[in-house]
Design a protein around this motif. Structure first.
Motif, PDB file in Angstrom:
ATOM      1  N   ARG A  12     103.868  -5.810 -49.757  1.00 25.23           N
ATOM      2  CA  ARG A  12     103.333  -5.639 -48.411  1.00 25.23           C
ATOM      3  C   ARG A  12     104.431  -5.211 -47.433  1.00 25.23           C
ATOM      4  N   PHE A 315     100.187 -10.335 -41.726  1.00 27.72           N
ATOM      5  CA  PHE A 315     100.034  -9.255 -42.692  1.00 27.72           C
ATOM      6  C   PHE A 315     100.613  -9.647 -44.055  1.00 27.72           C
ATOM      7  N   ASP A 320      94.703  -8.166 -43.163  1.00 30.65           N
ATOM      8  CA  ASP A 320      94.783  -6.756 -42.792  1.00 30.65           C
ATOM      9  C   ASP A 320      94.104  -6.450 -41.456  1.00 30.65           C
TER      10      ASP A 320
END
Length: 328
Positions: A12, A315, A320
């Motif tokens: 991520r 996040f 998201d």
């Protein structure tokens, strides 16, 4: 944090980097004669033009692929970073380039030119630099050492150490500071001097008697007949101390240069091998950087950082929604 969670977080973080890079390319468009993308200059979690933006250049302390590093720690704290870190890179190669093409002897352009371009485009609040460790690790350590059979009471070549650190390395750092300050006069430059590394003989991968990627300190010490672990550790400590002394003196000569002393912060259990820290160690270093950087930020910039850190934290946990809101 287990390995699966760390892998998910790394993935991520890589996604965020791609978004930041897209935004950076949009900032470049006006320079190329294009109007650029809408919103290219906005602030916030996707905006390079904010008090949270950073350009960095360095070695594996900024780019340690098997695990954590300073840059990852600062990203988790909300900073938006264009990172030119490269594990294994030397001070000389970063700033001047030392590689060339086989056959025609053509030199590859120095990475520092790209760094200066990004400084002009992004106009970051901070420029972070980590360099010098690889210039004295691995085979490069040997020239600093006398052989035990020749000078058992003087294992370290002090004259060579002082020449390299206080003249050669310092001149390279001065070149970096002057070029960066010219490219972006308002930038605040932050340096660090590593910690007292321990020549344990550990590399990145250790399997029984086998070592892969490293070690970088103990081999040269052993080759020179310097076998006492206390003497080995004392040599490395002395070298790190002189390097830190040089950086402290250098930072005192420039109003926009700041030096972070990590020697007392980093302790034995923070090291994962001869040159790198574990996650807890880099988290401590990240907090040290954060404290210094926040002291140079305005109230508005600190608020931006808090908002950015909240976004990044959500996040990285898999949320998201905030990202989708920003994109749309």
């Amino acid at each position: 944090m287990d390995n699966i969670q760390e892998d998910q977080e790394s993935a991520r973080l890589a996604m965020l980097d791609m978004l930041y890079e897209t935004q950076l390319q949009a900032l470049k468009q006006p320079i190329m004669g294009s109007p650029g993308l809408a919103g290219a200059g906005r602030t916030g979690p996707l905006g390079f033009r904010s008090g949270t933006s950073v350009v960095a250049q360095g070695d594996s302390w900024f780019d340690y692929l098997p695990g954590n590093d300073i840059i990852k720690a600062l990203k988790r704290r909300g900073f938006i970073i264009k990172n030119y870190g490269s594990g294994g890179d030397t001070l000389e190669n970063m700033l001047f380039g030392s590689t060339y093409r086989d056959g025609n002897w053509g030199r590859y352009p120095t990475e520092h030119l790209k760094v200066l371009e990004s400084l002009k485009i992004i106009q970051p609040k901070f420029f972070l630099f980590s360099g010098g460790g690889n210039d004295i690790a691995g085979p490069e350590l040997a020239p600093y050492l006398n052989h035990a059979g020749l000078a058992p009471d003087k294992p370290l070549r002090e004259d060579y150490l002082n020449f390299m650190f206080r003249q050669v390395f310092r001149a390279s750092y001065e070149f970096m500071i002057n070029s960066v300050s010219t490219a972006h006069p308002g930038v605040q430059i932050i340096l660090h001097g590593y910690g007292h590394a321990i020549p344990t003989g550990k590399g990145v991968v250790n399997f029984g008697p086998w070592r892969f990627v490293g070690p970088w300190l103990r081999p040269s010490l052993t080759a020179k007949g310097i076998l006492d672990p206390r003497v080995q550790a004392g040599i490395i400590q002395r070298m790190i101390d002189v390097f830190n002394e040089m950086l402290a003196e250098l930072a005192g000569s420039y109003p926009n240069v700041h030096y972070i002393d990590l020697r007392k912060l980093i302790v034995g259990h923070d090291w994962v091998n001869e040159l790198h820290l574990n996650r807890a160690g880099y988290e401590k270093v990240g907090d040290k950087y954060l404290s210094l950087m926040k002291s140079m930020m305005t109230d508005t910039q600190r608020l931006e950082l808090e908002e950015s850190q909240a976004f990044v934290s959500d996040f990285l946990r898999g949320d998201d929604s905030a990202l989708l809101n920003l994109i749309h």
